[in-house]
Each structure stands twice: as C-alpha cells, then as structure tokens.
Write an enzyme that holds these catalytic residues in place. Sequence first.
Site, PDB file in Angstrom:
ATOM      1  N   LYS A  76       0.837  -1.210   0.000  1.00 48.24           N
ATOM      2  CA  LYS A  76       0.000   0.000   0.000  1.00 48.24           C
ATOM      3  C   LYS A  76       0.868   1.254   0.000  1.00 48.24           C
ATOM      4  O   LYS A  76       0.630   2.184  -0.768  1.00 48.24           O
ATOM      5  CB  LYS A  76      -0.898  -0.017   1.240  1.00 48.24           C
ATOM      6  N   ASN A  77       1.882   1.266   0.864  1.00 47.87           N
ATOM      7  CA  ASN A  77       2.664   2.503   1.003  1.00 47.87           C
ATOM      8  C   ASN A  77       3.608   2.763  -0.171  1.00 47.87           C
ATOM      9  O   ASN A  77       4.128   3.861  -0.312  1.00 47.87           O
ATOM     10  CB  ASN A  77       3.454   2.499   2.318  1.00 47.87           C
ATOM     11  N   ASP A 120       5.209   0.597  11.936  1.00 49.27           N
ATOM     12  CA  ASP A 120       4.004  -0.074  11.434  1.00 49.27           C
ATOM     13  C   ASP A 120       3.928  -1.542  11.863  1.00 49.27           C
ATOM     14  O   ASP A 120       2.928  -2.210  11.584  1.00 49.27           O
ATOM     15  CB  ASP A 120       3.936   0.025   9.898  1.00 49.27           C
TER      16      ASP A 120
HETATM   17  C1  UD1 Z   1       4.588   6.898   6.458  1.00 52.09           C
HETATM   18  C2  UD1 Z   1       3.750   5.663   6.276  1.00 52.09           C
HETATM   19  C3  UD1 Z   1       3.244   5.152   7.615  1.00 52.09           C
HETATM   20  C4  UD1 Z   1       4.413   4.949   8.575  1.00 52.09           C
HETATM   21  C5  UD1 Z   1       5.273   6.199   8.642  1.00 52.09           C
HETATM   22  C6  UD1 Z   1       6.540   5.990   9.460  1.00 52.09           C
HETATM   23  C7  UD1 Z   1       2.772   6.020   4.076  1.00 52.09           C
HETATM   24  C8  UD1 Z   1       1.567   6.344   3.275  1.00 52.09           C
HETATM   25  N1  UD1 Z   1       2.633   6.007   5.411  1.00 52.09           N
HETATM   26  O1  UD1 Z   1       3.758   7.895   7.028  1.00 52.09           O
HETATM   27  O2  UD1 Z   1       2.571   3.915   7.394  1.00 52.09           O
HETATM   28  O3  UD1 Z   1       3.891   4.685   9.868  1.00 52.09           O
HETATM   29  O4  UD1 Z   1       5.678   6.594   7.335  1.00 52.09           O
HETATM   30  O5  UD1 Z   1       7.290   4.945   8.932  1.00 52.09           O
HETATM   31  O6  UD1 Z   1       3.831   5.732   3.556  1.00 52.09           O
HETATM   32  N2  UD1 Z   1       6.752  14.693  10.590  1.00 52.09           N
HETATM   33  C9  UD1 Z   1       6.789  16.047  10.887  1.00 52.09           C
HETATM   34  N3  UD1 Z   1       6.567  16.953   9.867  1.00 52.09           N
HETATM   35  C10 UD1 Z   1       6.296  16.550   8.585  1.00 52.09           C
HETATM   36  C11 UD1 Z   1       6.268  15.173   8.296  1.00 52.09           C
HETATM   37  C12 UD1 Z   1       6.507  14.262   9.322  1.00 52.09           C
HETATM   38  O7  UD1 Z   1       7.031  16.439  12.024  1.00 52.09           O
HETATM   39  O8  UD1 Z   1       6.112  17.413   7.726  1.00 52.09           O
HETATM   40  C13 UD1 Z   1       6.990  13.708  11.670  1.00 52.09           C
HETATM   41  C14 UD1 Z   1       5.757  12.825  11.942  1.00 52.09           C
HETATM   42  O9  UD1 Z   1       4.859  13.451  12.820  1.00 52.09           O
HETATM   43  C15 UD1 Z   1       6.420  11.597  12.528  1.00 52.09           C
HETATM   44  C16 UD1 Z   1       7.730  11.490  11.751  1.00 52.09           C
HETATM   45  O10 UD1 Z   1       7.978  12.793  11.223  1.00 52.09           O
HETATM   46  O11 UD1 Z   1       6.707  11.776  13.883  1.00 52.09           O
HETATM   47  C17 UD1 Z   1       7.720  10.494  10.624  1.00 52.09           C
HETATM   48  O12 UD1 Z   1       6.565  10.710   9.840  1.00 52.09           O
HETATM   49  P1  UD1 Z   1       6.505  10.370   8.283  1.00 52.09           P
HETATM   50  O13 UD1 Z   1       7.666   9.534   7.891  1.00 52.09           O
HETATM   51  O14 UD1 Z   1       6.276  11.622   7.522  1.00 52.09           O
HETATM   52  O15 UD1 Z   1       5.189   9.489   8.205  1.00 52.09           O
HETATM   53  P2  UD1 Z   1       4.225   9.408   6.976  1.00 52.09           P
HETATM   54  O16 UD1 Z   1       5.000   9.639   5.742  1.00 52.09           O
HETATM   55  O17 UD1 Z   1       3.016  10.239   7.216  1.00 52.09           O
END
Ligand code: UD1
Length: 424
Positions: A22-23, A311
């Site tokens: 999915k991701n 995850d």
């Molecule tokens: C993706 C995955 C999700 C997984 C996560 C971490 C997808 C669709 N989803 O989510 O299943 O749990 O990676 O492996 O691929 N953060 C910020 N600012 C931002 C972006 C992120 O502070 O602009 C923080 C988030 O709150 C979190 C950390 O960075 O604490 C990692 O998040 P991120 O890797 O961005 O997660 P997703 O990409 O949303």
Amino acid sequence: MDYLQIKKASPLHGEIKISGAKNASLPLIAMAILAKNSVEIRNLPNVADIKTLLKLLSNLGAKCSSAWAENNNVTTIDTSSLTQTKATYDIVRTMRASILVLGPILARFGHCEVSLPGGCAIGQRPVDLHLKALEQMGAVINIEAGYIHAIAPNGLKGCDIIFDKITVTGTANIVMAAALADGITTITNAAREPEVVQLCEILNASGVQIDGIATAVLKIHGTNGRLLHIEPFSIIPDRIEAGTYLCAAAITRSELTLTDVNAGHLGAVISKLQEMGSKFTITDNTITIHPSEVIKPVKIVTQEYPAFPTDMQAQFLALATQADGTSIIEERLFENRFMHVSELQRMGANISLNGHVATINGGTKLSGTDVMATDLRASSALVLAALVADGITDVHRIYHLDRGYDSLEQKLQNVGADIKRLKE
Ligand code: UD1
C-alpha cells in the site's frame, strides 16, 4: 458497519500470498500526474486507501481504470485530462497520504490546493516539512480556511533541502516535485524505506536522473517541466502485511509460508522474530516461518528503515503478550501509537504504559470479547490476539483494517483460521 468474528485458532498451516505494498502504491499512483502517457501499474493491493487516491485523481479529471484479479491486477491512470488542482477535505480527511498529490500537481501546473489533513489517531502528524521544502524550491504557500494554497507560477527550482526529521511521504512528495523542477534538488536526511526506493527507481528509469537511491542523500536532476514517459511497472510486496502474517504464525506457533514476498525488506522484523525463537527458511520470493514452542521476550525500539518499523509495533506488542517473560517496546515515531494497548488489556493482557514505552508481562491468558480497532495496524494486533484468545473475539470498526489489508479474512481462512466478516 462490518466487524470480524474470530475464534481461537488451532495451528495455522499453508501458504499466504503477499499483496502489493500500500505505502509503495500511494506515491506511485500520485507519480502518474508527472506522466504524459497513460501509466500502467500492476499488483496494486485491493484496499480502501488505494481506491481513495484513485477517486481523488478521478475527481481532478484523470481517467483511472482498475481490474483486480487473483494474479493479474492492472490499473491504468491517464492524467492528460486532469484539469482540477484542488484536493478537497471530503477525501483528504479519510486519508492523510492524499498530501502526496501536492508535489506533483504543483510541479506540473504551478498551483495546487490541498485540504490540511488534520489530526490523526496515532499522533499530530504535521506536514510542515513538506511545505518548508516546497517553499525552498520557490513555491509561495499560504494556509487559508483549512487549505494549503501553493503557487509556483514560474515553476519550481532545484535547491538543497535538509529534512529536520526523516519523513517518508515528505521525501516522496519532494522527489516528485523535484522531478519536474528546473535544476538539481539535493535532499539530505531522506527516507530510505523500500517504498521510497521504488519511487526513485521508477522515476530514474523514466528520464529523471536520481543519484544516491536508497541512501540518505538523494540528488534529483529535474526535467524543467518536461513530462515523463513511464513504462508499465509492478508494485513491490507489502512488507508490513508480510510481517503481520509472520506474527500470526509466531503467536499461534504455526508453520506458514509467505509467497511473493521480499525478505530483504524485512530484515529488522525477521531478526526480532528470531530473537523471540522463530526459525526461517528463506528463498528469493518466499519466507517459511517454523514454529517455536516457547516465545521469548524481546526489546524493540521503533525507528526509520532499515531499523524496526513503527508499522509493526502493534503486532509485536500483541505477540509479546504471549512471550515467556517481560518485553519492552519503545515507540519513537508517533506520540500516540498505543491505542491498541487498552483493548489488549480488556482481553486480559498485562501491559503497563509509561509515555512512549510499553512494558508487556507476557504469558497471560487472553479471553475473547468485543474490541474496537482504532487505527490500521492496531486493528491487526487485535486480530492476532484474537487468534489465541479463549472463546470468541468480535473486532469492531474494521474499516481501519480495510484501509490497508487486502483480503485479510480470506487469507487467514485459507490457512485454517476461524474468522468471518459480519454486519453490526
Ligand atoms: C509513512 C507511512 C506510515 C508509517 C510512517 C513511518 C505512508 C503512506 N505512510 O507515514 O505507514 O507509519 O511513514 O514509517 O507511507 N513529521 C513532521 N513533519 C512533517 C512530516 C513528518 O514532524 O512534515 C513527523 C511525523 O509526525 C512523525 C515522523 O515525522 O513523527 C515520521 O513521519 P513520516 O515519515 O512523515 O510518516 P508518513 O509519511 O506520514
């Protein structure tokens, strides 16, 4: 609303075919916005999140068609008719990853509006790093009335971006924006998840030179607005789905074989299962897990790839309730990702929480009852617990599960689990 009714399982046996990730699929669907041709994608999983993103693209004017068959899933996405550039709240609120259209739409059309995703069950999950990077590339961004308004009338410009934190969808978004930018974009502290790697590899094969693929420093040579020709490709196997079924085998002390899987993406998960006593036979595209009578306790810290994935935290927590001793699981990525703990406690698990650290005293007998899924991976932890709980467990709110697990109950039924989908 549907729920799952699960009875305690005798050992499971047989094979489970792993679906596409999915991701990986989500950014690769968004990537079609960068293409001049109709993009053919094979092996997309048949899950709600994928349909949500295809619907979002259709609402924007793209032509999407999907045929999901046992061994031959094909989706085509033609964005030549895409004219709208606003991702509205009704879709974004159901799936945060909708933010993935921001980079490609902005890069192609010079403007884009995306509803702010808002809060989430597992934590705040801001998108500030996506926005800051796009601003560095020359976009002007305003937040008004719950929407991100981004414009880049003269196109995006390559620049040096250093992410304060490693972000998976943030890296994917900026890689896609940089693909059509003018000049070279360097992303330092980039995510190295296999899903990001596949996106980079396909862009690289489509005329966007990317150096440093699978490392923390990516160098993307933008095409200065030239759209891409993207050849048909197939989505990589879902490592989190695979990890979940490995935990199902471990918790029920069963021998299971996963097919269409890539063990290379599951290093940290397999290594923790080995510490807990499981043994493995691995080939190019199969993993067989051999049962262990005693499940040993474990220490886990969730971190970015290649370390242990957040995850898989909920599923290992469920498994640790059956370990012979005390396990410690520390969640480092999301501040509120322990919602499954209170439901597992209702089933009889002995878990104490201290901030982002869970201490699990294993070996307690679980009892079936009504439990509520709170997010995607929490749902699968409840299913795992239900497989070994005495009596019957009803797992409610499984729309969370349907977001990311393709045919979960059929796959588990095929290996002997007593699990059925019922209506409330
Ligand atoms: C993706 C995955 C999700 C997984 C996560 C971490 C997808 C669709 N989803 O989510 O299943 O749990 O990676 O492996 O691929 N953060 C910020 N600012 C931002 C972006 C992120 O502070 O602009 C923080 C988030 O709150 C979190 C950390 O960075 O604490 C990692 O998040 P991120 O890797 O961005 O997660 P997703 O990409 O949303």
